[in-house]
Scaffold this motif. Structure first.
Motif, PDB file in Angstrom:
ATOM      1  N   HIS A 121       0.839  -1.200   0.000  1.00 11.26           N
ATOM      2  CA  HIS A 121       0.000   0.000   0.000  1.00 11.26           C
ATOM      3  C   HIS A 121       0.871   1.245   0.000  1.00 11.26           C
ATOM      4  O   HIS A 121       1.860   1.305   0.725  1.00 11.26           O
ATOM      5  N   VAL A 122       0.482   2.215  -0.795  1.00  4.93           N
ATOM      6  CA  VAL A 122       1.127   3.525  -0.831  1.00  4.93           C
ATOM      7  C   VAL A 122       0.050   4.545  -0.514  1.00  4.93           C
ATOM      8  O   VAL A 122      -0.974   4.613  -1.211  1.00  4.93           O
ATOM      9  N   ILE A 123       0.261   5.309   0.544  1.00  7.50           N
ATOM     10  CA  ILE A 123      -0.713   6.309   0.976  1.00  7.50           C
ATOM     11  C   ILE A 123      -0.290   7.660   0.419  1.00  7.50           C
ATOM     12  O   ILE A 123       0.822   8.116   0.657  1.00  7.50           O
ATOM     13  N   LEU A 124      -1.194   8.275  -0.332  1.00  7.15           N
ATOM     14  CA  LEU A 124      -0.922   9.571  -0.959  1.00  7.15           C
ATOM     15  C   LEU A 124      -1.916  10.597  -0.423  1.00  7.15           C
ATOM     16  O   LEU A 124      -3.117  10.367  -0.452  1.00  7.15           O
ATOM     17  N   GLU A 125      -1.391  11.701   0.037  1.00 10.46           N
ATOM     18  CA  GLU A 125      -2.259  12.768   0.538  1.00 10.46           C
ATOM     19  C   GLU A 125      -2.352  13.922  -0.451  1.00 10.46           C
ATOM     20  O   GLU A 125      -2.935  14.942  -0.144  1.00 10.46           O
ATOM     21  N   GLU A 126      -1.791  13.733  -1.631  1.00 13.43           N
ATOM     22  CA  GLU A 126      -1.884  14.730  -2.688  1.00 13.43           C
ATOM     23  C   GLU A 126      -2.792  14.203  -3.787  1.00 13.43           C
ATOM     24  O   GLU A 126      -2.784  13.020  -4.096  1.00 13.43           O
ATOM     25  N   LYS A 127      -3.548  15.088  -4.385  1.00 15.71           N
ATOM     26  CA  LYS A 127      -4.412  14.711  -5.488  1.00 15.71           C
ATOM     27  C   LYS A 127      -3.600  14.744  -6.782  1.00 15.71           C
ATOM     28  O   LYS A 127      -2.848  15.678  -7.016  1.00 15.71           O
ATOM     29  N   ILE A 128      -3.718  13.693  -7.582  1.00 18.06           N
ATOM     30  CA  ILE A 128      -3.078  13.667  -8.895  1.00 18.06           C
ATOM     31  C   ILE A 128      -4.105  13.188  -9.913  1.00 18.06           C
ATOM     32  O   ILE A 128      -5.128  12.602  -9.558  1.00 18.06           O
ATOM     33  N   GLU A 129      -3.833  13.430 -11.167  1.00 15.16           N
ATOM     34  CA  GLU A 129      -4.750  13.042 -12.250  1.00 15.16           C
ATOM     35  C   GLU A 129      -4.885  11.526 -12.321  1.00 15.16           C
ATOM     36  O   GLU A 129      -3.935  10.797 -12.027  1.00 15.16           O
ATOM     37  N   GLU A 130      -6.060  11.066 -12.746  1.00 13.43           N
ATOM     38  CA  GLU A 130      -6.343   9.632 -12.829  1.00 13.43           C
ATOM     39  C   GLU A 130      -5.320   8.880 -13.682  1.00 13.43           C
ATOM     40  O   GLU A 130      -4.809   7.840 -13.273  1.00 13.43           O
ATOM     41  N   ALA A 131      -5.029   9.390 -14.862  1.00 11.49           N
ATOM     42  CA  ALA A 131      -4.093   8.708 -15.762  1.00 11.49           C
ATOM     43  C   ALA A 131      -2.707   8.614 -15.129  1.00 11.49           C
ATOM     44  O   ALA A 131      -2.030   7.583 -15.240  1.00 11.49           O
ATOM     45  N   GLN A 132      -2.280   9.674 -14.454  1.00 15.86           N
ATOM     46  CA  GLN A 132      -0.974   9.663 -13.797  1.00 15.86           C
ATOM     47  C   GLN A 132      -0.971   8.672 -12.638  1.00 15.86           C
ATOM     48  O   GLN A 132      -0.001   7.950 -12.431  1.00 15.86           O
ATOM     49  N   ALA A 133      -2.063   8.589 -11.893  1.00 15.32           N
ATOM     50  CA  ALA A 133      -2.172   7.641 -10.782  1.00 15.32           C
ATOM     51  C   ALA A 133      -2.050   6.212 -11.293  1.00 15.32           C
ATOM     52  O   ALA A 133      -1.352   5.386 -10.696  1.00 15.32           O
ATOM     53  N   GLU A 134      -2.715   5.902 -12.390  1.00 16.11           N
ATOM     54  CA  GLU A 134      -2.654   4.558 -12.957  1.00 16.11           C
ATOM     55  C   GLU A 134      -1.242   4.235 -13.445  1.00 16.11           C
ATOM     56  O   GLU A 134      -0.755   3.116 -13.262  1.00 16.11           O
ATOM     57  N   GLU A 135      -0.556   5.224 -14.020  1.00 15.23           N
ATOM     58  CA  GLU A 135       0.830   5.033 -14.453  1.00 15.23           C
ATOM     59  C   GLU A 135       1.738   4.781 -13.240  1.00 15.23           C
ATOM     60  O   GLU A 135       2.579   3.885 -13.260  1.00 15.23           O
TER      61      GLU A 135
END
Length: 124
Positions: free
Chosen positions: A3-17
């Protein structure tokens, strides 16, 4: 699953990459990116499974919820009890002083759109 916990919002396509990349980098079978908003106690899970090369934005992820609870307890150095809201609803995570996690919530099992079983209290 890692699991990687991210507290920043990023674009969907970038998240999938990122999910694909971090899965390879960590030599993991699967990875869950957990987009966590502390202010409104929201959690949005994205899961990638390497062997199937599948990626899915999930409605609920119990292992991810547990990971966030353990992270919050370690970060604060105190026990944690809070409800986190995922797209599929809320689950309450508790992490005791000894670090033991516990989840509680409401679960409904559906078959052809009809409820066939429900669980409303206790450990999940």
């Amino acid at each position: 699953i890692h699991h990687v916990i991210l507290e920043e919002k990023i674009e969907e396509a970038q998240a999938e990459e990122y999910a694909r990349m971090w899965c390879r980098e960590l030599a993991a079978d699967a990875i869950g990116l957990l987009f966590f908003n502390r202010e409104n106690a929201k959690l949005t899970p994205l899961v990638y499974v390497l062997s199937a090369d599948t990626i899915c934005w999930k409605n609920s992820c119990a292992s991810g919820q547990t990971a966030v609870g353990v992270f919050l307890a370690a970060d604060s150095g105190t026990p944690v009890r809070m409800t986190l809201w995922q797209p599929g609803g809320g689950l309450t995570v508790e992490v005791s002083e000894d670090g033991a996690p516990r989840l509680t919530g409401h679960v409904r099992i559906l078959h052809n759109g009809r409820t066939v079983a429900a669980h409303t209290s206790g450990d999940l």
